[in-house]
Design a protein around this motif. Structure first.
Motif, short mmCIF file in Angstrom:
data_model
loop_
_atom_site.label_atom_id
_atom_site.label_comp_id
_atom_site.label_asym_id
_atom_site.label_seq_id
_atom_site.Cartn_x
_atom_site.Cartn_y
_atom_site.Cartn_z
N ILE A 65 5.32 -4.73 -3.66
CA ILE A 65 4.94 -3.45 -4.40
C ILE A 65 3.40 -3.08 -4.17
O ILE A 65 2.81 -4.00 -3.97
N ASP A 66 3.27 -1.94 -4.14
CA ASP A 66 1.91 -1.19 -3.64
C ASP A 66 1.95 -0.24 -4.48
O ASP A 66 2.57 0.43 -5.08
N SER A 117 5.18 1.93 -4.63
CA SER A 117 6.36 1.74 -3.62
C SER A 117 6.68 0.36 -3.94
O SER A 117 6.37 -0.60 -4.47
N ILE A 118 8.07 0.21 -3.63
CA ILE A 118 9.09 -1.12 -3.58
C ILE A 118 9.25 -1.19 -2.10
O ILE A 118 10.00 -0.16 -1.67
N GLN A 119 8.86 -2.32 -1.56
CA GLN A 119 9.63 -2.67 -0.11
C GLN A 119 9.88 -4.20 -0.36
O GLN A 119 9.39 -5.03 -0.43
N GLY A 165 -2.02 -3.94 -3.05
CA GLY A 165 -0.51 -4.45 -3.05
C GLY A 165 -0.44 -6.03 -3.58
O GLY A 165 -1.13 -6.65 -3.52
N PHE A 166 0.87 -6.26 -3.84
CA PHE A 166 1.13 -7.70 -4.28
C PHE A 166 2.82 -8.03 -3.67
O PHE A 166 3.77 -7.18 -3.53
N GLY A 200 8.03 1.46 -13.02
CA GLY A 200 7.66 3.17 -12.15
C GLY A 200 7.59 3.05 -10.84
O GLY A 200 7.02 3.89 -10.32
N PHE A 201 7.82 1.88 -10.15
CA PHE A 201 8.05 1.75 -8.55
C PHE A 201 9.16 2.28 -8.03
O PHE A 201 10.26 2.12 -8.49
N ASP A 202 8.91 2.80 -6.75
CA ASP A 202 10.20 3.48 -6.16
C ASP A 202 10.32 2.63 -5.06
O ASP A 202 9.35 2.49 -4.15
N GLU A 203 11.84 2.55 -4.47
CA GLU A 203 11.84 1.83 -3.35
C GLU A 203 11.85 2.59 -2.19
O GLU A 203 12.45 3.65 -2.15
#
Length: 423
Positions: A132-133, A107-109, A333-334, A27-30
């Motif tokens: 990811i945060d 979020s994904i970065q 975040g991780f 469920g994370f979005d970049e």
């Protein structure tokens, strides 16, 4: 900073694709942020020692005289800098785009960051971070989601059996206060405690005493060091305690804050449910520090039994976004240590598309070569055309090193191609 050769680039992108796919499934979005951030943001006192390693960009239009006048003030010389991590840019991104984002934003970065490190094995000046945060959630659910997703990503990369060391900055602060360290002393004390794995209890105690003597902090500081050293050397049973309230309380001095303990226990229960593992893949470590000064709560480090260094980590930084937004927003975040992961992940040629080298004679018409190539590509293969050389063995070895798995020789008028393995 390094050049990445084709075979290494292919391998890196394959690892990144697995990480992206697993994170998106949770469920994370970049998102994407610029490589450059404003100097004032990068040097706002929230990046810890990384701020000292930032590459700064000289202001445009400064002549020699202006540079001389501003030489003593870095902020007058530079107005931009290369990002040294992805957390500071994320905080700025969220503050700028909050109205277009959900209340709880996951979020994904993934991208390069730059630090003026001293070059050495495994430490680069440009490297990729995978972050990811979760922003907007102050519950233990946020930490659990990060850890479950990260453990899932490592499982998908073939690194099963990973665990997470976990602590809470609030527990650290309470512990140091209970020993008698003053608020001003604690940042320096944490730096020394962070060396516990390297220099042991004797080294930590000696360094703390030397620090107290050097800074003339007096008898109260020595008493705090005595109390801390006594705690390090306290008698302990060898019984194994799985992650939970008993393990946490036995690892801390008596009367640890109930709120912090309950928060950590809740994280463990949620991670156990999310991973489906019989054992909770968490280990409480009361001396886990992590050096980033912006952490306010939970801190985490990812470990795998095959190596003695961490493969990632993160923590809760509830105070950072408020600096840009003017109101407090919870965030945690991780970050995966991508460069270390790439070195550990075994190359899986079966996961890659079929890669074929077509070795042709000089007299084969171009139209025939392109037609053969197009047919193989339509079947899902990756195809490279190579003109036959005298040293065919060297050509095949180079193709194999570039990730190709099969080859065929093509002559003029060839109707069918016989594919042969390269290995």
């Amino acid at each position: 900073m390094r050049d990445i050769l084709p075979a290494d680039k292919t391998r890196r992108e394959r690892v990144l694709s697995v990480i992206r796919e697993r994170y998106r499934s949770h469920g994370f979005d970049e998102i994407e942020t610029p490589a450059l951030e404003e100097y004032s943001r990068l040097h706002a006192g929230i990046g810890g020692d990384n701020e000292k390693l930032a590459y700064n960009v000289l202001r445009r239009g400064l002549d020699a005289e202006a540079i001389r006048e501003a030489a003593a003030d870095p902020a007058a010389l530079a107005d931009l800098g290369l990002r040294y991590d992805l957390t500071v840019p994320l905080a700025r991104f969220y503050a700028s785009n909050r109205g277009q984002l959900p209340g709880v934003f996951r979020s994904i970065q993934i991208g390069p960051v730059w630090r003026a490190e001293r070059p050495q094995k495994g430490r680069y000046r440009q490297f990729v971070q995978c972050d990811i945060d979760v922003i907007g959630d102050d519950s233990s659910r946020a930490e659990a989601e990060l850890m479950v997703a990260s453990l899932d990503a490592l499982d998908a990369l073939g690194l099963e059996g990973s665990t997470v060391r976990i602590n809470d900055r609030r527990a650290l602060d309470w512990m140091l206060e209970s020993f008698g360290f003053t608020l001003d002393e604690r940042p320096g004390v944490l730096i020394t405690i962070d060396k516990l794995d390297k220099i042991g209890p004797d080294g930590v105690a000696a360094e703390l005493r030397e620090r107290a003597l050097r800074q003339a902090q007096g008898p109260s500081s020595n008493a705090a060091v005595d109390a801390f050293e006594a705690f390090l050397r306290r008698p302990q049973t060898m019984e194994f305690n799985p992650f939970g309230e008993r393990q946490i309380r036995k690892a801390l001095p008596e009367n640890a804050p109930d709120e912090v303990v309950a928060h950590l226990v809740g994280i463990g229960e949620a991670v156990a449910a999310g991973t489906g593992r019989a054992d909770i893949p968490l280990v409480f470590d009361p001396f886990l520090v992590r050096g980033m000064g912006y952490y306010t709560g939970t801190i985490m480090e990812l470990a795998h039994p095959s190596v003695d260094y961490s493969l990632g980590g993160g923590g809760r930084y509830d105070g950072m976004i408020g600096r840009f937004l003017g109101q407090q927003v919870p965030a945690v975040g991780f970050s995966l240590g991508f460069e270390r992961l790439v070195d550990l992940v075994t190359s899986d040629t079966d996961a890659a598309p079929r890669a074929v080298v077509l070795i042709h004679d000089a007299d084969v018409p171009v139209a025939e070569l392109v037609a053969h190539k197009a047919r193989l590509i339509a079947d899902g293969a990756r195809v490279r055309l190579e003109r036959r050389t005298k040293n065919l063995k060297a050509l095949l070895e180079r193709s194999a090193a570039d990730g190709y798995t099969a080859f065929a020789t093509v002559g003029a008028g060839s109707a069918e191609l016989e594919l042969k393995p390269l290995n």
